[in-house]
Design a protein around this motif. Sequence first.
Motif, PDB file in Angstrom:
ATOM      1  N   ASP A 152      -3.509  -5.980  11.250  1.00  0.00           N
ATOM      2  CA  ASP A 152      -2.313  -7.038  11.264  1.00  0.00           C
ATOM      3  C   ASP A 152      -2.001  -7.592   9.347  1.00  0.00           C
ATOM      4  OD1 ASP A 152      -3.792  -8.992  10.010  1.00  0.00           O
ATOM      5  OD2 ASP A 152      -4.150 -10.110  11.870  1.00  0.00           O
ATOM      6  N   GLY A 153      -0.764  -8.387   9.809  1.00  0.00           N
ATOM      7  CA  GLY A 153      -0.419  -8.878   8.435  1.00  0.00           C
ATOM      8  C   GLY A 153      -0.265 -10.335   8.536  1.00  0.00           C
ATOM      9  N   THR A 154      -1.627 -11.057   9.034  1.00  0.00           N
ATOM     10  CA  THR A 154      -1.201 -12.006   8.058  1.00  0.00           C
ATOM     11  C   THR A 154      -1.830 -11.883   7.150  1.00  0.00           C
ATOM     12  OG1 THR A 154      -2.970 -12.405  10.451  1.00  0.00           O
ATOM     13  CG2 THR A 154      -3.781 -13.507   8.811  1.00  0.00           C
ATOM     14  N   ASN A 155      -1.463 -13.135   6.007  1.00  0.00           N
ATOM     15  CA  ASN A 155      -1.329 -13.025   4.410  1.00  0.00           C
ATOM     16  C   ASN A 155      -2.142 -14.743   4.166  1.00  0.00           C
ATOM     17  OD1 ASN A 155       0.590 -15.670   3.246  1.00  0.00           O
ATOM     18  ND2 ASN A 155       1.854 -14.094   5.116  1.00  0.00           N
ATOM     19  N   TYR A 156      -3.112 -14.620   3.133  1.00  0.00           N
ATOM     20  CA  TYR A 156      -3.313 -15.846   2.525  1.00  0.00           C
ATOM     21  C   TYR A 156      -2.416 -17.416   2.552  1.00  0.00           C
ATOM     22  CZ  TYR A 156      -6.423 -18.746  -0.955  1.00  0.00           C
ATOM     23  OH  TYR A 156      -7.485 -19.415  -0.334  1.00  0.00           O
ATOM     24  N   ASP A 157      -1.843 -17.953   2.959  1.00  0.00           N
ATOM     25  CA  ASP A 157      -0.695 -18.549   3.255  1.00  0.00           C
ATOM     26  C   ASP A 157      -1.228 -19.114   4.700  1.00  0.00           C
ATOM     27  OD1 ASP A 157       0.139 -19.529   0.709  1.00  0.00           O
ATOM     28  OD2 ASP A 157       2.621 -17.679   0.762  1.00  0.00           O
ATOM     29  N   SER A 178      -7.912  -7.903   8.825  1.00  0.00           N
ATOM     30  CA  SER A 178      -6.332  -8.598   7.961  1.00  0.00           C
ATOM     31  C   SER A 178      -6.336  -8.788   6.413  1.00  0.00           C
ATOM     32  CB  SER A 178      -6.751 -10.130   8.026  1.00  0.00           C
ATOM     33  OG  SER A 178      -6.203 -10.448   9.645  1.00  0.00           O
ATOM     34  N   PRO A 179      -6.624  -7.095   5.867  1.00  0.00           N
ATOM     35  CA  PRO A 179      -6.177  -6.568   4.771  1.00  0.00           C
ATOM     36  C   PRO A 179      -5.355  -7.644   3.655  1.00  0.00           C
ATOM     37  CG  PRO A 179      -5.178  -5.217   5.538  1.00  0.00           C
ATOM     38  CD  PRO A 179      -6.391  -5.641   6.980  1.00  0.00           C
ATOM     39  N   LEU A 180      -5.017  -8.594   3.943  1.00  0.00           N
ATOM     40  CA  LEU A 180      -4.183  -9.035   3.067  1.00  0.00           C
ATOM     41  C   LEU A 180      -4.339 -11.040   2.473  1.00  0.00           C
ATOM     42  CD1 LEU A 180      -0.126  -8.306   4.427  1.00  0.00           C
ATOM     43  CD2 LEU A 180      -1.606  -7.499   2.068  1.00  0.00           C
ATOM     44  N   LEU A 181      -4.800 -11.114   3.736  1.00  0.00           N
ATOM     45  CA  LEU A 181      -5.639 -11.771   3.922  1.00  0.00           C
ATOM     46  C   LEU A 181      -6.942 -11.999   3.117  1.00  0.00           C
ATOM     47  CD1 LEU A 181      -6.091 -15.253   4.498  1.00  0.00           C
ATOM     48  CD2 LEU A 181      -6.773 -14.208   6.968  1.00  0.00           C
ATOM     49  N   ASP A 182      -7.033 -10.720   3.251  1.00  0.00           N
ATOM     50  CA  ASP A 182      -8.920 -10.674   2.393  1.00  0.00           C
ATOM     51  C   ASP A 182      -8.996 -10.386   1.101  1.00  0.00           C
ATOM     52  OD1 ASP A 182      -9.935 -10.414   5.185  1.00  0.00           O
ATOM     53  OD2 ASP A 182     -10.272  -8.557   5.354  1.00  0.00           O
ATOM     54  N   ALA A 183      -7.011 -10.305   0.654  1.00  0.00           N
ATOM     55  CA  ALA A 183      -7.191  -9.866  -1.116  1.00  0.00           C
ATOM     56  C   ALA A 183      -6.614 -10.731  -1.424  1.00  0.00           C
ATOM     57  CB  ALA A 183      -6.416  -8.575  -1.447  1.00  0.00           C
ATOM     58  N   GLY A 184      -6.604 -11.664  -0.593  1.00  0.00           N
ATOM     59  CA  GLY A 184      -5.618 -13.276  -1.256  1.00  0.00           C
ATOM     60  C   GLY A 184      -4.569 -13.006  -1.838  1.00  0.00           C
ATOM     61  N   ILE A 185      -3.562 -12.415  -0.966  1.00  0.00           N
ATOM     62  CA  ILE A 185      -2.268 -12.388  -1.534  1.00  0.00           C
ATOM     63  C   ILE A 185      -1.505 -13.211  -0.638  1.00  0.00           C
ATOM     64  CG2 ILE A 185      -0.345 -10.600  -1.572  1.00  0.00           C
ATOM     65  CD1 ILE A 185      -2.563  -7.839  -2.146  1.00  0.00           C
ATOM     66  N   ALA A 186      -0.490 -14.061  -1.584  1.00  0.00           N
ATOM     67  CA  ALA A 186      -0.040 -15.016  -0.723  1.00  0.00           C
ATOM     68  C   ALA A 186       1.636 -14.136  -0.651  1.00  0.00           C
ATOM     69  CB  ALA A 186       0.343 -16.061  -1.372  1.00  0.00           C
ATOM     70  N   LYS A 187       2.041 -15.013   0.940  1.00  0.00           N
ATOM     71  CA  LYS A 187       3.842 -14.766   0.664  1.00  0.00           C
ATOM     72  C   LYS A 187       4.328 -14.472  -0.495  1.00  0.00           C
ATOM     73  CE  LYS A 187       5.554 -15.096   4.317  1.00  0.00           C
ATOM     74  NZ  LYS A 187       5.452 -13.637   5.507  1.00  0.00           N
ATOM     75  N   ASP A 188       4.888 -15.120  -1.782  1.00  0.00           N
ATOM     76  CA  ASP A 188       5.674 -15.358  -2.596  1.00  0.00           C
ATOM     77  C   ASP A 188       5.087 -13.810  -3.721  1.00  0.00           C
ATOM     78  OD1 ASP A 188       3.390 -16.120  -3.818  1.00  0.00           O
ATOM     79  OD2 ASP A 188       3.894 -16.794  -5.272  1.00  0.00           O
ATOM     80  N   GLN A 189       3.740 -13.554  -3.359  1.00  0.00           N
ATOM     81  CA  GLN A 189       3.607 -11.977  -3.993  1.00  0.00           C
ATOM     82  C   GLN A 189       3.720 -11.060  -3.291  1.00  0.00           C
ATOM     83  OE1 GLN A 189      -0.982 -13.389  -4.310  1.00  0.00           O
ATOM     84  NE2 GLN A 189      -0.207 -14.140  -6.446  1.00  0.00           N
ATOM     85  N   ILE A 190       4.269 -10.824  -2.142  1.00  0.00           N
ATOM     86  CA  ILE A 190       4.228 -10.106  -1.208  1.00  0.00           C
ATOM     87  C   ILE A 190       5.431  -9.530  -1.911  1.00  0.00           C
ATOM     88  CG2 ILE A 190       5.014  -9.035   1.032  1.00  0.00           C
ATOM     89  CD1 ILE A 190       1.620 -11.297   2.167  1.00  0.00           C
TER      90      ILE A 190
END
Length: 274
Positions: A120-125, A144-156
């Motif tokens: 899923d697309g859950t992110n760090y924010d 939730s790989p975006l979350l696990d990688a610590g990637i936030a919304k503005d970085q996406i």
Amino acid sequence: MLTNKLKKLKDSIKSMGSVVVAYSGGLDSTFLLKVAADVLGKDNVLAVTARSETYPVSEYNQARRLAGKIGARHIAIRTRELSLKNFRSNPVNRCYYCKKELFTKLEKIRERFKMGAVLDGTNYDDLKDVRYGRLAAQELGVKSPLLDAGIAKDQIRKLSKELKLTTWDKHSFACLASRFPFGSFITARDLKRVAKAEDYLRRLGFNQVRVRIHKDIARIELLQEEMGKALRMSRSITATIKKLGFVYVTLDLAGYRTGSMHEAIGRRYRFNNN
């Protein structure tokens, strides 16, 4: 820093071999789908979009087009949130029941296609807010790989722009159930009314739109800088939205903000219902 996060994301996805992506067509899931397709190859990625009364047709059509541009395999499934009493009654943890319905079906698809994981697309924010849907994801083993990688919304957004994804500046969108006050029953009729009202306002050129439903009242939330335009068009807007069955049409002077329905139940609830 961001380069390291992107590498971590790619390495994580690569280790899974093949994936099913919960795909809404929004900023986060489109970026995730693109990276997964680039890393694993398009044959090892399956984008799945859930269709229901809570998801506007316009959003589905956009998701289908975007998946096609990325070149990923894409299928649609039917979810039936309104058949669930715990969803229809709209408790504060409504999202748990919605996501459990979705992720249960995605897990079955993963098994049928013999894929490595559901993403899923859950992110760090998203860690800033309590998300009951996250609990359902954890229960069903969704990654939730975006979350696990610590990637936030503005970085996406930044990375999406570099990848030339048209969603890089797309405004947030949440399921139409978030337009209902907690404790008020969610019906197919009212979901259609909200969807039609919001589609109408977007056709007029408004960028970030929410039409919150309070029985016979349609409470419109817009960006502050677009309120003047709405006031200039107030007569036509009011007349059109009243045709959908609303008695009163109001413009919320506080403007668009995430989770405005939580304001009625106290500051102790800090959830993200965009």
